[in-house]
Motif scaffolding. Structure first.
Motif, PDB file in Angstrom:
ATOM      1  N   ALA A 180      33.367 -22.195  28.307  1.00 59.87           N
ATOM      2  CA  ALA A 180      31.964 -21.898  28.599  1.00 59.87           C
ATOM      3  C   ALA A 180      31.155 -23.176  28.745  1.00 59.87           C
ATOM      4  O   ALA A 180      30.342 -23.312  29.668  1.00 59.87           O
ATOM      5  CB  ALA A 180      31.380 -21.023  27.495  1.00 59.87           C
ATOM      6  N   ALA A 181      31.372 -24.130  27.836  1.00 53.71           N
ATOM      7  CA  ALA A 181      30.614 -25.388  27.875  1.00 53.71           C
ATOM      8  C   ALA A 181      30.836 -26.118  29.190  1.00 53.71           C
ATOM      9  O   ALA A 181      29.891 -26.645  29.793  1.00 53.71           O
ATOM     10  CB  ALA A 181      31.006 -26.275  26.700  1.00 53.71           C
ATOM     11  N   ARG A 204      24.283 -26.687  22.805  1.00 49.44           N
ATOM     12  CA  ARG A 204      24.462 -25.807  21.644  1.00 49.44           C
ATOM     13  C   ARG A 204      25.940 -25.572  21.341  1.00 49.44           C
ATOM     14  O   ARG A 204      26.364 -25.554  20.185  1.00 49.44           O
ATOM     15  CB  ARG A 204      23.785 -24.468  21.890  1.00 49.44           C
ATOM     16  N   LEU A 205      26.733 -25.370  22.402  1.00 47.95           N
ATOM     17  CA  LEU A 205      28.159 -25.109  22.193  1.00 47.95           C
ATOM     18  C   LEU A 205      28.863 -26.323  21.602  1.00 47.95           C
ATOM     19  O   LEU A 205      29.657 -26.189  20.659  1.00 47.95           O
ATOM     20  CB  LEU A 205      28.810 -24.705  23.520  1.00 47.95           C
ATOM     21  N   TYR A 206      28.598 -27.498  22.161  1.00 48.78           N
ATOM     22  CA  TYR A 206      29.217 -28.701  21.602  1.00 48.78           C
ATOM     23  C   TYR A 206      28.741 -28.953  20.175  1.00 48.78           C
ATOM     24  O   TYR A 206      29.503 -29.448  19.331  1.00 48.78           O
ATOM     25  CB  TYR A 206      28.897 -29.910  22.475  1.00 48.78           C
ATOM     26  N   HIS A 209      29.659 -24.907  17.935  1.00 54.50           N
ATOM     27  CA  HIS A 209      30.990 -24.297  17.965  1.00 54.50           C
ATOM     28  C   HIS A 209      32.131 -25.295  18.103  1.00 54.50           C
ATOM     29  O   HIS A 209      33.199 -25.093  17.525  1.00 54.50           O
ATOM     30  CB  HIS A 209      31.071 -23.281  19.113  1.00 54.50           C
ATOM     31  N   LEU A 210      31.909 -26.358  18.861  1.00 56.45           N
ATOM     32  CA  LEU A 210      32.984 -27.303  19.120  1.00 56.45           C
ATOM     33  C   LEU A 210      32.937 -28.531  18.221  1.00 56.45           C
ATOM     34  O   LEU A 210      33.884 -29.334  18.212  1.00 56.45           O
ATOM     35  CB  LEU A 210      32.951 -27.729  20.597  1.00 56.45           C
ATOM     36  N   GLN A 211      31.844 -28.678  17.495  1.00 54.88           N
ATOM     37  CA  GLN A 211      31.688 -29.780  16.538  1.00 54.88           C
ATOM     38  C   GLN A 211      31.877 -31.142  17.203  1.00 54.88           C
ATOM     39  O   GLN A 211      32.434 -32.071  16.621  1.00 54.88           O
ATOM     40  CB  GLN A 211      32.691 -29.616  15.387  1.00 54.88           C
ATOM     41  N   GLU A 212      31.387 -31.261  18.435  1.00 56.38           N
ATOM     42  CA  GLU A 212      31.413 -32.536  19.144  1.00 56.38           C
ATOM     43  C   GLU A 212      29.965 -33.025  19.258  1.00 56.38           C
ATOM     44  O   GLU A 212      29.310 -32.895  20.278  1.00 56.38           O
ATOM     45  CB  GLU A 212      32.063 -32.381  20.519  1.00 56.38           C
ATOM     46  N   ARG A 213      29.488 -33.568  18.155  1.00 58.85           N
ATOM     47  CA  ARG A 213      28.069 -33.890  18.036  1.00 58.85           C
ATOM     48  C   ARG A 213      27.626 -35.004  18.988  1.00 58.85           C
ATOM     49  O   ARG A 213      26.484 -35.002  19.451  1.00 58.85           O
ATOM     50  CB  ARG A 213      27.749 -34.263  16.584  1.00 58.85           C
ATOM     51  N   SER A 214      28.511 -35.953  19.299  1.00 54.63           N
ATOM     52  CA  SER A 214      28.110 -37.034  20.204  1.00 54.63           C
ATOM     53  C   SER A 214      27.800 -36.486  21.596  1.00 54.63           C
ATOM     54  O   SER A 214      26.820 -36.892  22.236  1.00 54.63           O
ATOM     55  CB  SER A 214      29.196 -38.102  20.276  1.00 54.63           C
ATOM     56  N   ARG A 215      28.635 -35.583  22.069  1.00 53.62           N
ATOM     57  CA  ARG A 215      28.374 -34.968  23.364  1.00 53.62           C
ATOM     58  C   ARG A 215      27.134 -34.082  23.297  1.00 53.62           C
ATOM     59  O   ARG A 215      26.324 -34.042  24.236  1.00 53.62           O
ATOM     60  CB  ARG A 215      29.581 -34.133  23.819  1.00 53.62           C
TER      61      ARG A 215
END
Length: 248
Positions: A180-181, A204-206, A209-215
């Motif tokens: 989705a992202a 929001r997804l990163y 849900h994906l725990q990719e805070r830098s992105r």
């Protein structure tokens, strides 16, 4: 080989498409995340085999159904159609997104009537109904949106279709968050002036849900510099502040 088409070629009877439709157009897929380098084992070949098996199963059922229709065997034609329907109700993961998501370099700049018609038909199904009917309609909409990307990659509807696919894949029926992202990202990459909150949805997804805070931070910042909707900007600014405080 057009692997992304293999996933979507089966129950075209649900949306009024034909198997021939999936053989048209060009495959614009290029690697999104790249293949493992060096001696790291790759799953590419195995994923391709799964996709090929899906294709063969779908096509076999379609051909069997068509045969029964031609010979007037109504009962067996119904059996084949019921099996196709059940097959499409199964959630099918992409496994390798580079085989599913088109590259960011497409340009949504041509008004193509056939693509417009597919988009209108998809929106008739999207989010309609309850329970199993809703699931079936989401699948129908998915097939039609994907058909736009496959057959009309220069259409000015590809960015809108990408957003709608992102929304579908994020939904409870799918929960394919990374998929989705990427589709949300394609929406604003193909049309930087999109009317949709694709940057915010991807962020929001990163983030959640994906725990990719830098992105997520990159995308929240893009929201503050590219969007004009004050609510979207306020949400992005608030979350940037919260993430900055967490680092401290």
């Amino acid at each position: 080989m057009p692997f992304r088409r293999l996933i979507y070629g089966a129950l075209l009877v649900l949306v009024g498409l034909t198997p021939l439709g999936l053989t048209q157009g060009t495959n614009n897929v290029t690697p999104a995340n790249g293949r493992p380098a060096g001696n790291v084992p790759s799953d590419i070949e195995k994923v391709e085999r799964v996709l090929a098996a899906r294709r063969d199963y779908q096509m076999s059922l379609e051909q069997l159904r068509a045969f029964y229709i031609q010979t007037g065997d109504v009962e067996r034609a119904r059996w084949a159609e019921e099996e196709l329907i059940q097959y499409h109700r199964i959630s099918k993961h992409a496994y390798r997104l580079e085989l599913d998501v088109p590259p960011p370099t497409l340009q949504a700049n041509q008004n193509i009537p056939e693509a417009n018609d597919l988009y209108r038909r998809a929106m008739v199904y999207k989010d309609k109904g309850w329970g199993t009917d809703n699931l079936d309609n989401q699948r129908r909409a998915e097939l039609l949106f994907q058909q736009i990307l496959t057959n009309y990659p220069q259409s000015d509807k590809i960015d809108d279709a990408a957003y709608m696919l992102g929304d579908i894949y994020e939904s409870k029926a799918y929960k394919h968050y990374r998929r989705a992202a990427l589709y949300f990202e394609r929406c604003f990459q193909w049309n930087p002036n999109t009317q949709f909150d694709a940057r915010l949805r991807a962020a929001r997804l990163y983030d959640k849900h994906l725990q990719e805070r830098s992105r997520a931070v990159e995308l929240y910042r893009d929201v503050t510099t590219h969007e004009t909707n004050p609510k979207w900007i306020a949400e992005a600014q608030k979350r940037l502040l919260e993430l900055g405080n967490k680092k401290n």
